[in-house]
Design a protein around this motif. Structure first.
Motif, PDB file in Angstrom:
ATOM      1  N   MET A   1       0.835  -1.206   0.000  1.00 33.62           N
ATOM      2  CA  MET A   1       0.000   0.000   0.000  1.00 33.62           C
ATOM      3  C   MET A   1       0.869   1.255   0.000  1.00 33.62           C
ATOM      4  O   MET A   1       0.639   2.201  -0.762  1.00 33.62           O
ATOM      5  CB  MET A   1      -0.912   0.001   1.228  1.00 33.62           C
ATOM      6  N   VAL A   2       1.900   1.269   0.861  1.00 31.02           N
ATOM      7  CA  VAL A   2       2.775   2.434   0.954  1.00 31.02           C
ATOM      8  C   VAL A   2       3.639   2.554  -0.288  1.00 31.02           C
ATOM      9  O   VAL A   2       3.830   3.659  -0.832  1.00 31.02           O
ATOM     10  CB  VAL A   2       3.641   2.342   2.224  1.00 31.02           C
ATOM     11  N   ARG A   3       4.172   1.444  -0.773  1.00 29.59           N
ATOM     12  CA  ARG A   3       5.050   1.491  -1.945  1.00 29.59           C
ATOM     13  C   ARG A   3       4.318   2.043  -3.162  1.00 29.59           C
ATOM     14  O   ARG A   3       4.841   2.900  -3.888  1.00 29.59           O
ATOM     15  CB  ARG A   3       5.582   0.088  -2.232  1.00 29.59           C
ATOM     16  N   ARG A   4       3.112   1.581  -3.400  1.00 30.63           N
ATOM     17  CA  ARG A   4       2.342   2.063  -4.544  1.00 30.63           C
ATOM     18  C   ARG A   4       1.973   3.544  -4.378  1.00 30.63           C
ATOM     19  O   ARG A   4       1.962   4.305  -5.352  1.00 30.63           O
ATOM     20  CB  ARG A   4       1.086   1.224  -4.716  1.00 30.63           C
ATOM     21  N   SER A   5       1.711   3.958  -3.165  1.00 33.88           N
ATOM     22  CA  SER A   5       1.400   5.374  -2.906  1.00 33.88           C
ATOM     23  C   SER A   5       2.619   6.250  -3.156  1.00 33.88           C
ATOM     24  O   SER A   5       2.504   7.345  -3.728  1.00 33.88           O
ATOM     25  CB  SER A   5       0.916   5.557  -1.462  1.00 33.88           C
ATOM     26  N   ARG A   6       3.780   5.769  -2.742  1.00 32.10           N
ATOM     27  CA  ARG A   6       5.007   6.531  -2.967  1.00 32.10           C
ATOM     28  C   ARG A   6       5.287   6.672  -4.462  1.00 32.10           C
ATOM     29  O   ARG A   6       5.717   7.728  -4.930  1.00 32.10           O
ATOM     30  CB  ARG A   6       6.208   5.830  -2.306  1.00 32.10           C
ATOM     31  N   GLN A   7       5.038   5.608  -5.225  1.00 29.52           N
ATOM     32  CA  GLN A   7       5.251   5.673  -6.666  1.00 29.52           C
ATOM     33  C   GLN A   7       4.370   6.740  -7.296  1.00 29.52           C
ATOM     34  O   GLN A   7       4.814   7.487  -8.179  1.00 29.52           O
ATOM     35  CB  GLN A   7       4.971   4.305  -7.293  1.00 29.52           C
ATOM     36  N   MET A   8       3.127   6.826  -6.842  1.00 26.86           N
ATOM     37  CA  MET A   8       2.237   7.850  -7.375  1.00 26.86           C
ATOM     38  C   MET A   8       2.703   9.235  -6.962  1.00 26.86           C
ATOM     39  O   MET A   8       2.711  10.176  -7.782  1.00 26.86           O
ATOM     40  CB  MET A   8       0.805   7.609  -6.901  1.00 26.86           C
ATOM     41  N   ALA A   9       3.103   9.388  -5.704  1.00 25.35           N
ATOM     42  CA  ALA A   9       3.557  10.692  -5.212  1.00 25.35           C
ATOM     43  C   ALA A   9       4.791  11.170  -5.967  1.00 25.35           C
ATOM     44  O   ALA A   9       4.925  12.365  -6.274  1.00 25.35           O
ATOM     45  CB  ALA A   9       3.840  10.610  -3.711  1.00 25.35           C
ATOM     46  N   VAL A  10       5.679  10.264  -6.293  1.00 26.21           N
ATOM     47  CA  VAL A  10       6.900  10.614  -7.037  1.00 26.21           C
ATOM     48  C   VAL A  10       6.564  11.010  -8.475  1.00 26.21           C
ATOM     49  O   VAL A  10       7.211  11.892  -9.059  1.00 26.21           O
ATOM     50  CB  VAL A  10       7.899   9.435  -7.011  1.00 26.21           C
ATOM     51  N   ALA A  11       5.555  10.377  -9.047  1.00 29.20           N
ATOM     52  CA  ALA A  11       5.187  10.656 -10.446  1.00 29.20           C
ATOM     53  C   ALA A  11       4.444  11.972 -10.608  1.00 29.20           C
ATOM     54  O   ALA A  11       4.422  12.543 -11.703  1.00 29.20           O
ATOM     55  CB  ALA A  11       4.345   9.508 -10.996  1.00 29.20           C
ATOM     56  N   TRP A  12       3.814  12.473  -9.555  1.00 29.88           N
ATOM     57  CA  TRP A  12       3.079  13.733  -9.639  1.00 29.88           C
ATOM     58  C   TRP A  12       4.032  14.908  -9.875  1.00 29.88           C
ATOM     59  O   TRP A  12       5.213  14.856  -9.496  1.00 29.88           O
ATOM     60  CB  TRP A  12       2.281  13.954  -8.362  1.00 29.88           C
ATOM     61  N   ARG A  13       3.521  15.955 -10.479  1.00 30.18           N
ATOM     62  CA  ARG A  13       4.319  17.142 -10.783  1.00 30.18           C
ATOM     63  C   ARG A  13       3.646  18.386 -10.216  1.00 30.18           C
ATOM     64  O   ARG A  13       2.422  18.527 -10.283  1.00 30.18           O
ATOM     65  CB  ARG A  13       4.497  17.301 -12.305  1.00 30.18           C
TER      66      ARG A  13
END
Length: 467
Positions: free
Chosen positions: A120-132
């Protein structure tokens, strides 16, 4: 013989043939809200030969879904939903439902849920990193993709990145098809060569094909990968406690005679969990983040709490105890915008409720709406106001009837994934908002679509601001 409920309780009367059916189908939320406001906690109405009883009293709701649960079954609409998702926990009944729930329960043991939290955390971090910074996003679309990734990894220990859009669209078609289940003509409409039916058949095939592929992979691997599917594949019904096969050959041989789920049962359960775990949590997250964007004070308190949790590292399931306000935000969002907005139960026999003050005839349908009860001013001061702090007030919680709040249902048919959903929602919000602030492009209230879940009708446009 119990008198028909519509003859003993107040309620609306049809002004012309089909009036109430049209009103209920065209605006189910508004229809139920108007009845509750005019007729109170106990009302009844008829649509054709069907008799409906609307209950807004928490004690009566408890009777139906807990104390007298065995005297009721799922509503015809939800049973009709078997066409969409098969005979999983959401739609099955009786002894079969009890067996399937027992076999599925180990997959949601606290130790398992704690293990899922890393994904859950790993997938959330991936999304947060991809945001601009400054990017414009449709929040609901983003949350749907995020929870789909989470549920896929926790269900299958796999990724569907190459087909996530296709599977997401298929899920959307299946969920929207649920609205037809409330139509008495659904069995006929489902057989017609309609474009909606063709879209549904394609969507159902896409989801089933994906699920069946992962079931086959898991069976061939023959090992417990720590995911939900592994638990379900290895679960055995011994007639008493549920056993989970160990990797030890001797243990496996001992359990071989116990009854496991068939491939079709596995498929139906996984499809149910796939849809429920993806759709409902995405809606809850969308509503929670939208509400935070409208309430600066609540957002500031949440930022302060999540900044202190984890000391700069990725969050863990153990950090949930340090995120009480974040959990309160989720709870308050599900109070105001419950993803499961209505429960219906059909009486298997004549049933008396509330010391005989309410009489439900055999085959009568009881309606209990979280949307209405969650906004009742008797239990919720300032019911239309977003106030996460109310969940940190122990005195208020103790003075509130238990079933004044039931976003996950209750009793023997309560949501089996409740602990999973709480963990996922809290960790996703805390992870995303460590780095980001979301600004709603419009302050206008969200327009809603009540199908089997409550979801936004339109895109929820947000502007991303890096904190």
């Amino acid at each position: 013989m119990i008198t028909s409920a519509t003859n003993t309780l107040p309620g609306p009367r049809a002004r012309f043939p089909g009036h109430l059916m049209f009103a209920f189908r065209s605006d189910p939320l508004g229809f139920l809200i108007r009845i509750a406001a005019k007729f109170g906690d106990r009302s009844a109405f008829g649509i054709g030969r069907m008799r409906f009883v609307l209950l807004n009293d928490p004690d009566l709701i408890r009777e139906v879904i807990v104390a007298k649960a065995d005297q009721f079954q799922k509503s015809p609409a939800l049973r009709q939903a078997r066409v969409s998702i098969g005979d999983g926990l959401l739609t099955s009944e009786g002894d079969f439902h009890k067996r399937q729930r027992k076999l599925s329960q180990p997959a949601f043991h606290p130790s398992r849920v704690a293990g899922y939290s890393a994904a859950m955390v790993r997938r959330s971090r991936q999304m947060a990193v991809a945001w601009r910074d400054g990017e414009r996003i449709d929040l609901h679309e983003q949350m749907m993709k995020l929870t789909l990734r989470v549920v896929t990894e926790t269900l299958f220990s796999a990724s569907i990145e190459d087909e996530i859009d296709q599977i997401g669209q298929a899920m959307d078609v299946i969920v929207r098809m649920f609205s037809r289940a409330r139509n008495p003509l659904a069995p006929i409409l489902n057989r017609l060569p309609l474009p909606s039916n063709r879209r549904f058949v394609r969507a159902q095939a896409d989801v089933r094909r994906t699920v069946e592929h992962f079931v086959l992979q898991n069976r061939m691997a023959g090992v417990d990968r720590g995911d939900l599917l592994s638990t379900l594949v290895r679960a055995r019904d011994t007639g008493g406690e549920t056993a989970v096969m160990s990797d030890d050959p001797g243990g496996a041989q001992d359990a071989a005679s116990a009854q496991a789920m068939s491939d079709i049962q596995l498929r139906d359960e996984i499809v149910t969990l796939f849809i429920a775990g993806h759709e409902t949590t995405a809606n809850a997250l969308t509503f929670a983040l939208w509400l935070l964007s409208q309430n600066e004070d609540a957002a500031a308190k949440l930022y302060s709490e999540i900044d202190a949790a984890g000391a700069g590292r990725d969050l863990l399931s153990a950090d949930l105890d340090h995120l009480p306000f974040t959990r309160a935000v989720v709870a308050e969002a599900m109070r105001l915008y419950p993803p499961a907005w209505v429960l219906m139960r059909q009486a298997k026999e004549d049933v008396r409720l509330g010391s005989d003050s309410v009489r439900v005839p055999k085959m009568g349908i009881v309606i209990m709406s979280q949307w209405i009860t969650h906004r009742d001013p008797r239990w919720w001061p300032e019911p239309e106001t977003f106030k996460p702090e109310r969940w940190l007030d122990d005195t208020a919680k103790q003075n509130r009837p238990k079933y004044a709040y039931f976003p996950f249902g209750g009793g023997p048919r309560s949501c089996i994934g409740e602990a999973f959903a709480w963990t996922e929602a809290v960790l996703i919000i805390a992870t995303l908002l460590r780095d980001w602030r979301l600004e709603a492009e419009s302050p206008k209230p969200l327009r809603l679509t009540p199908t089997i879940t409550l979801r936004p009708k339109d895109p929820v446009w947000m502007r991303l601001r890096r904190r």
